[in-house]
Design an enzyme around this catalytic site. Structure first.
Site, PDB file in Angstrom:
ATOM      1  N   THR A  47      24.758  36.045  52.994  1.00 38.52           N
ATOM      2  CA  THR A  47      23.713  35.223  52.106  1.00 38.52           C
ATOM      3  C   THR A  47      23.182  34.290  51.492  1.00 38.52           C
ATOM      4  OG1 THR A  47      22.391  38.036  52.638  1.00 38.52           O
ATOM      5  CG2 THR A  47      22.223  36.296  50.684  1.00 38.52           C
ATOM      6  N   ASP A  67      46.548  28.073  52.204  1.00 34.09           N
ATOM      7  CA  ASP A  67      45.775  28.853  51.630  1.00 34.09           C
ATOM      8  C   ASP A  67      45.986  28.072  49.352  1.00 34.09           C
ATOM      9  OD1 ASP A  67      44.852  30.469  49.716  1.00 34.09           O
ATOM     10  OD2 ASP A  67      46.016  32.832  50.411  1.00 34.09           O
ATOM     11  N   LYS A  97      39.756  29.824  42.570  1.00 32.41           N
ATOM     12  CA  LYS A  97      39.964  29.398  41.389  1.00 32.41           C
ATOM     13  C   LYS A  97      39.712  28.516  40.180  1.00 32.41           C
ATOM     14  CE  LYS A  97      43.241  33.287  41.704  1.00 32.41           C
ATOM     15  NZ  LYS A  97      43.259  34.469  40.687  1.00 32.41           N
ATOM     16  N   PHE A 120      50.724  36.773  49.779  1.00 33.62           N
ATOM     17  CA  PHE A 120      48.351  37.166  48.811  1.00 33.62           C
ATOM     18  C   PHE A 120      47.679  36.415  49.397  1.00 33.62           C
ATOM     19  CE2 PHE A 120      45.058  37.224  46.590  1.00 33.62           C
ATOM     20  CZ  PHE A 120      45.088  39.497  46.333  1.00 33.62           C
TER      21      PHE A 120
END
Length: 506
Positions: free
Chosen positions: A387, A332, A363, A223
């Site tokens: 942005t 990751d 997280k 994931f």
């Protein structure tokens, strides 16, 4: 410790510690509270959970009806009273207080309403950093370079000198892929070769050579996010992916170990070799067909996919394969980073030959982003840009979090609490072998498997009725994701209530 019963007073259960039982009724529901002779890391934290209504209760159901009229709410479990939530305990709008071992999908490092974080807003300068949210890629504040260096780089994985801030885990991985592709093409062109006119024009219509057919290898069960590019590397649940176009990128098997690990050493070593051979096969296959693998992305522990772990040797060999084929090695750490495994970064457990090329985070780190080696930083502006490029307000929170981690030695707390939890899970799977197996994890980043999906979902639901907020992962695992302030007494509460739920399982 809250306990639902059918009414009336029942004998106290002896849990081997000082307890005080108080009873009251709300309809036909009554409650136990166990008061312990222990100190909490958060002043004002309850001594245990308390459950007054079914969960979700009537107020949560009413709010759910209101929200359902305007958006999809199938994932909503309950509505939270964030004013009353504190420390390791989450309070809902119906007055229930639950021990939270899930912590907003593992994203609350210090639990709810930690006083050190609340104090940050007493400083008017900090309030202005939130009110005047800048476009960091264009108009950063005067203190931004110092904060990035003193906060983010102070806890950077060893050997990674550069960092890009983002908003969340998905967009962090998404943009890190761009860094990998840019780096890969730069190595192909050579350092001083500029873009050709053909590249400039062809990329504008999504054609090669400007839009090259490069790929990222990922693993079954992985994931890495739900945004469009990251979704092509996510393989945990079909509901995330169905109906959405995906890149033709290689996928390899992640090790599926037999437990207990100490009893299946040779089988699991063979599983490592099988999966690593598959990685090489996929890389050579895609390279041969002109879809060169620019990078490999992997979680230290596959979280959403079922808390699937692999050995340090697997990760060491995977990194060597990446170097052999000229691929970026991308770890990751969105879920595992920030301390829940007992180290700041889970890959520190693996004794790698050298640092990963890129490490993403979010997280528990409060804002998203990724660390990288200098050569992965683009030479030209605007190549990785949006942005906001992160949020100075979230960096202030991270500064407070890191200060508490250091002051209260929270990584040691995690190690101690994690040992208590894991040993307790080992005991439970021995006591209930027909229900549970494969307790596993590092620190308090833990999971245990159930013998069916139906059983897992039932246990998670009944734990909630006992005052424990937990969660599932994969097809049949219960995952534990407490805050870093989770102590051994909290572990005892969880294990006691889990045992009671298991005893009541028919």
């Amino acid at each position: 410790m809250a306990q639902l019963c059918g009414g009336g007073v029942t004998p106290a259960i002896n849990f081997g510690r000082l307890c005080l039982k108080q009873w009251w009724k709300s309809g036909s529901i009554c409650q136990n509270i166990y008061i312990r002779n222990v100190s909490s890391l958060v002043v004002g934290e309850p001594d245990g959970p308390s459950v007054k209504t079914s969960i979700p209760g009537p107020k949560s159901k009413q709010l759910l009806d209101e929200l359902s009229a305007i958006q999809q709410t199938g994932s909503v479990q309950l509505f939270v009273d964030y004013d009353r939530s504190i420390g390791n305990y989450i309070a809902d709008v119906d007055g229930n207080v639950l021990l939270d071992v899930y912590t907003q999908i593992s994203s609350l490092p210090l639990g709810y309403n930690h006083p050190d974080l609340l104090k940050l807003l007493d400083n008017p300068f900090n309030v202005k950093a939130i009110v005047n949210r800048p476009a960091l890629g264009v108009f950063p504040g005067s203190d931004w370079p110092k904060k990035v260096k003193n906060i983010l780089l102070d806890v950077a994985p060893k050997g990674l000198s550069h960092v890009t801030t983002m908003m969340c885990g998905s967009c962090s991985n998404e943009n890190a892929f761009k860094n990998i592709f840019i780096w890969y093409r730069k190595t192909q062109r050579g350092e001083n070769i500029d873009f050709t006119e053909d590249e400039r024009s062809s990329c504008m219509i999504n054609q090669s050579p400007g839009s090259p057919p490069l790929s990222i290898l990922s693993f079954k069960g992985a994931f890495h996010g739900r945004t469009l590019g990251a979704l092509s590397t996510t393989h945990s649940k079909y509901i995330h992916k169905i109906d959405v176009p995906a890149f033709d990128w290689p996928i390899a098997s992640f090790p599926e170990y037999k437990y207990p690990l100490e009893e299946h050493k040779s089988e699991n070593e063979a599983e490592d070799r099988r999966c690593l051979a598959e990685v090489e096969d996929r890389i050579t296959e895609y390279n041969k067909h002109g879809k060169n693998v620019a990078g490999v992305i992997v979680e230290p522990i596959q979280a959403e996919g079922g808390d699937n772990a692999a050995s340090p040797e697997f990760f060491q060999q995977l990194q060597r394969i990446c170097k052999k084929y000229g691929c970026a090695f991308f770890v990751d750490e969105v879920q595992t980073g920030g301390g829940p495994t007992g180290k700041m970064w889970c890959h520190e457990h693996f004794n790698l030959d050298s640092p990963p090329d890129i490490v993403s985070f979010s997280k528990k780190m409060q804002l998203g982003g990724y660390y990288m080696k200098e050569e992965f930083s683009p030479s030209q502006p605007y190549r990785v840009f949006n942005t906001w490029m992160g949020d100075p307000g979230k960096l202030l929170l991270l500064q407070g979090v890191l200060s508490v981690i250091k002051r209260d030695s929270l990584l040691s707390v995690v190690q101690k609490s994690g040992e208590k939890l894991l040993n307790g899970l080992y005991d439970l799977q021995k006591e209930f072998p027909a229900l549970l197996f494969a307790a596993r994890g590092r620190g308090t980043f833990l999971a245990i498997s159930c013998t069916s999906t139906k059983l897992r979902d039932d246990l998670v639901n009944r734990l909630k009725q006992k005052g424990i907020q937990s969660g599932g992962c994969g097809e049949y695992s219960i995952r534990i994701r407490p805050a870093l302030i989770f102590q051994t007494q909290h572990a005892e509460i969880f294990l006691d209530q889990f045992r009671q739920v298991l005893r009541e399982t028919k």
